[in-house]
Design an enzyme around this catalytic site. Structure first.
Site, short mmCIF file in Angstrom:
data_model
loop_
_atom_site.label_atom_id
_atom_site.label_comp_id
_atom_site.label_asym_id
_atom_site.label_seq_id
_atom_site.Cartn_x
_atom_site.Cartn_y
_atom_site.Cartn_z
N GLN A 93 -6.77 -15.86 -13.64
CA GLN A 93 -6.94 -14.50 -13.43
C GLN A 93 -6.06 -13.46 -13.84
OE1 GLN A 93 -9.49 -14.38 -9.23
NE2 GLN A 93 -7.93 -16.18 -9.24
N ASN A 94 -4.89 -13.90 -14.04
CA ASN A 94 -3.70 -13.25 -14.21
C ASN A 94 -3.70 -12.68 -15.62
OD1 ASN A 94 -2.84 -13.96 -11.56
ND2 ASN A 94 -1.36 -15.44 -12.38
N ASP A 96 -0.88 -11.42 -16.96
CA ASP A 96 0.43 -11.49 -17.40
C ASP A 96 0.44 -12.74 -18.57
OD1 ASP A 96 1.04 -13.93 -16.15
OD2 ASP A 96 1.20 -12.88 -14.34
N HIS A 111 -9.60 -12.60 -16.81
CA HIS A 111 -9.68 -11.29 -16.60
C HIS A 111 -9.07 -10.19 -17.52
CE1 HIS A 111 -10.42 -11.91 -12.02
NE2 HIS A 111 -11.56 -12.00 -12.69
N CYS A 138 -7.27 2.31 -33.13
CA CYS A 138 -7.29 0.87 -33.72
C CYS A 138 -6.82 0.49 -35.06
CB CYS A 138 -8.94 0.55 -33.51
SG CYS A 138 -9.34 -1.09 -34.25
N THR A 178 -4.36 -17.93 -5.23
CA THR A 178 -5.50 -16.74 -5.26
C THR A 178 -6.28 -16.57 -4.04
OG1 THR A 178 -7.54 -15.89 -6.44
CG2 THR A 178 -7.19 -18.46 -6.34
N SER A 179 -6.37 -15.19 -3.63
CA SER A 179 -6.98 -14.77 -2.16
C SER A 179 -8.32 -15.14 -2.09
CB SER A 179 -6.69 -13.45 -1.95
OG SER A 179 -7.39 -12.57 -2.90
N ASN A 202 -1.71 -22.70 -1.83
CA ASN A 202 -1.62 -21.39 -1.30
C ASN A 202 -0.35 -21.22 -0.47
OD1 ASN A 202 -1.87 -18.45 -0.81
ND2 ASN A 202 -4.04 -18.42 -1.74
N ALA A 220 4.11 -21.60 -4.48
CA ALA A 220 3.97 -22.18 -5.78
C ALA A 220 4.96 -23.06 -6.49
CB ALA A 220 3.18 -21.26 -6.46
C1 BJW Z 1 1.13 -17.23 -2.95
C2 BJW Z 1 2.31 -16.76 -3.34
C3 BJW Z 1 3.29 -17.78 -3.45
C4 BJW Z 1 1.44 -15.02 -2.72
N1 BJW Z 1 3.02 -19.17 -3.75
N2 BJW Z 1 0.68 -18.28 -3.40
C5 BJW Z 1 -20.33 -11.41 -5.22
C6 BJW Z 1 -20.13 -11.13 -4.18
C7 BJW Z 1 -19.50 -9.87 -3.72
C8 BJW Z 1 -19.04 -9.22 -4.84
C9 BJW Z 1 -19.29 -9.52 -6.12
C10 BJW Z 1 -20.03 -10.94 -6.15
N3 BJW Z 1 -19.99 -11.04 -7.56
C11 BJW Z 1 -19.45 -9.95 -8.27
C12 BJW Z 1 -18.72 -9.08 -7.43
C13 BJW Z 1 -18.38 -7.77 -7.74
C14 BJW Z 1 -16.89 -7.85 -7.95
C15 BJW Z 1 -16.23 -8.41 -6.85
O1 BJW Z 1 -15.80 -9.72 -6.75
N4 BJW Z 1 -16.00 -7.70 -5.68
C16 BJW Z 1 -15.22 -8.10 -4.64
C17 BJW Z 1 -13.86 -7.54 -4.41
C18 BJW Z 1 -16.17 -7.82 -3.31
N5 BJW Z 1 -16.44 -8.72 -9.40
C19 BJW Z 1 -16.61 -8.20 -10.36
O2 BJW Z 1 -16.88 -7.15 -10.61
C20 BJW Z 1 -16.14 -9.13 -11.33
N6 BJW Z 1 -17.57 -9.19 -12.49
C21 BJW Z 1 -18.69 -9.56 -12.36
O3 BJW Z 1 -18.67 -10.19 -11.12
O4 BJW Z 1 -19.46 -9.27 -13.35
C22 BJW Z 1 -20.82 -10.10 -13.08
C23 BJW Z 1 -20.76 -11.42 -13.67
C24 BJW Z 1 -20.20 -12.52 -13.39
C25 BJW Z 1 -20.17 -13.81 -14.09
C26 BJW Z 1 -21.22 -14.07 -15.03
C27 BJW Z 1 -22.17 -12.89 -15.25
C28 BJW Z 1 -21.78 -11.71 -14.54
C29 BJW Z 1 -15.08 -8.64 -12.18
C30 BJW Z 1 -13.68 -8.76 -11.67
C31 BJW Z 1 -12.56 -7.96 -12.19
C32 BJW Z 1 -11.43 -8.19 -11.29
N7 BJW Z 1 -10.49 -7.42 -11.99
C33 BJW Z 1 -9.11 -7.27 -11.15
C34 BJW Z 1 -8.04 -6.20 -11.88
C35 BJW Z 1 -7.94 -6.02 -13.28
C36 BJW Z 1 -6.87 -6.84 -13.80
C37 BJW Z 1 -5.56 -6.28 -13.17
O5 BJW Z 1 -5.46 -5.01 -13.33
O6 BJW Z 1 -4.62 -7.17 -13.39
O7 BJW Z 1 -8.39 -8.61 -11.58
S1 BJW Z 1 -9.01 -7.04 -9.52
C38 BJW Z 1 -7.60 -8.15 -9.15
O8 BJW Z 1 -8.11 -9.38 -8.18
C39 BJW Z 1 -7.29 -8.90 -10.55
C40 BJW Z 1 -7.11 -10.35 -9.93
O9 BJW Z 1 -7.03 -11.18 -11.08
C41 BJW Z 1 -8.09 -10.45 -8.73
C42 BJW Z 1 -7.64 -11.43 -7.90
O10 BJW Z 1 -6.61 -11.45 -7.18
P1 BJW Z 1 -5.81 -12.46 -6.90
O11 BJW Z 1 -5.08 -13.27 -8.01
O12 BJW Z 1 -6.40 -13.64 -5.96
O13 BJW Z 1 -4.53 -11.89 -6.13
P2 BJW Z 1 -4.52 -11.50 -4.38
O14 BJW Z 1 -3.62 -10.56 -4.52
O15 BJW Z 1 -5.69 -10.95 -3.79
O16 BJW Z 1 -4.11 -12.59 -3.78
C43 BJW Z 1 -2.80 -13.63 -4.33
C44 BJW Z 1 -2.60 -14.76 -3.29
O17 BJW Z 1 -1.49 -15.38 -3.61
C45 BJW Z 1 -2.69 -14.63 -1.72
O18 BJW Z 1 -3.74 -15.67 -1.51
C46 BJW Z 1 -1.31 -15.06 -1.31
O19 BJW Z 1 -1.57 -16.00 -0.25
C47 BJW Z 1 -1.00 -16.11 -2.39
N8 BJW Z 1 0.41 -16.10 -2.55
N9 BJW Z 1 2.72 -15.47 -2.99
C48 BJW Z 1 1.38 -19.43 -3.52
N10 BJW Z 1 4.74 -17.52 -3.80
#
Ligand code: BJW
Length: 235
Positions: A93-94, A96, A111, A138, A178-179, A202, A220
């Protein structure tokens, strides 16, 4: 953990795997969402209403990439892909480039990627290592405006068919750092076949931790190299 020799593996990674390289996560203390409201910077509407703010957010993050390096967890996953006979698909999902720089090649950036831009007119996806702003044009069609090649909320993540096909056929699914807040990635653990093993690695249990058979708790850079060594030892 014992797996058949050529069994396929799907690994999902999130911001936690890059945390020890020095990149901020989203939802932890001091995370990216602490200083920015998601809806101000990570939605198509935000880009439409305030492109300068959105470009600034991604320019700052793009500029930080050259000074960070892949860590032991990124390197271990690249080794797993190189040394295991079965398919290893890494879905991150990253946005980077640390998995790429560590050497992972069978890699999906679901993503998007910070170092790429996308043309709003011809839809070309282009390498874009520098700053981007409303005047960036572009290089392919020479007229379209560019946006960051990032999947924002409400947009469909990339290569979903390929990911679900791999999930259905895999023998092991592991989610690292991932959270479990963001779908569809948070639901991948439910999309694996009935025989698949599922493991979460995690610092703390994710929001969907109950769906996994096994949990490993810790940073990690410690957990992932040990996990990979285990998978490679019992081929
Ligand atoms: C460690 C550590 C260490 C720390 N060692 N661990 C169903 C239900 C409800 C809502 C929805 C649903 N389906 C869709 C939705 C809507 C929405 C959504 O999910 N909303 C929720 C917030 C409620 N999703 C969407 O809109 C997505 N699109 C979609 O669903 O389209 C429809 C479709 C899908 C499939 C087929 C057909 C149609 C798009 C989502 C886009 C997400 N974009 C982002 C930002 C853009 C990128 C950027 O700017 O970088 O992506 S949001 C942000 O969160 C980013 C990340 O990739 C993403 C996930 O975050 P991540 O990686 O989990 O980070 P954190 O900070 O949350 O967690 C860090 C974790 O690391 C923690 O657990 C720590 O404990 C751990 N950790 N240090 C090991 N050293």
């Amino acid at each position: 953990m014992t797996l058949p020799r050529a069994a396929s593996i799907v690994i999902l990674t999130g911001a936690g795997i890059s945390a020890e390289s020095g990149l901020r996560t989203f939802r932890d203390a001091n995370g990216l969402w602490e200083n920015h409201r998601v809806e101000d910077v990570a939605t198509p509407e935000a880009f439409h209403h305030n492109p300068a703010l959105v470009h600034r957010f991604y320019n700052e993050r793009r500029r930080s990439l050259p000074s960070v390096q892949p860590n032991a967890a990124h390197l271990a996953l690249a080794r797993l892909e190189r040394e295991r006979p079965g398919e290893v698909l890494l879905v991150t999902q990253n946005v980077d480039d640390l998995h790429d720089r560590a050497g992972s090649r069978n890699l999906v950036h679901m993503h998007g990627e910070l170092l790429k831009g996308r043309c709003l007119a011809c839809r070309a996806v282009l390498d874009w290592p520098g700053d981007m702003d409303a005047d960036s044009r572009c290089p392919a069609c020479r007229r379209g405006q560019l946006r960051p090649h990032i999947v924002w909320f409400g947009e469909v993540p990339l290569e979903m068919e390929r990911i679900y096909r791999a999930l259905e056929g895999c023998a092991l699914f592991a989610a690292i750092g991932t959270s479990g807040h963001v779908y569809p990635a948070a639901g991948f653990v439910e999309a694996v076949g009935p025989e698949a093993r599922t493991v979460e690695l995690n610092l703390e249990p994710s929001r969907v931790a109950d769906a996994f058979q096994e949990h490993r708790s810790g940073p990690a850079t410690e957990l992932v190299p040990a996990f990979v060594a285990e998978l490679l030892a019992r081929r």
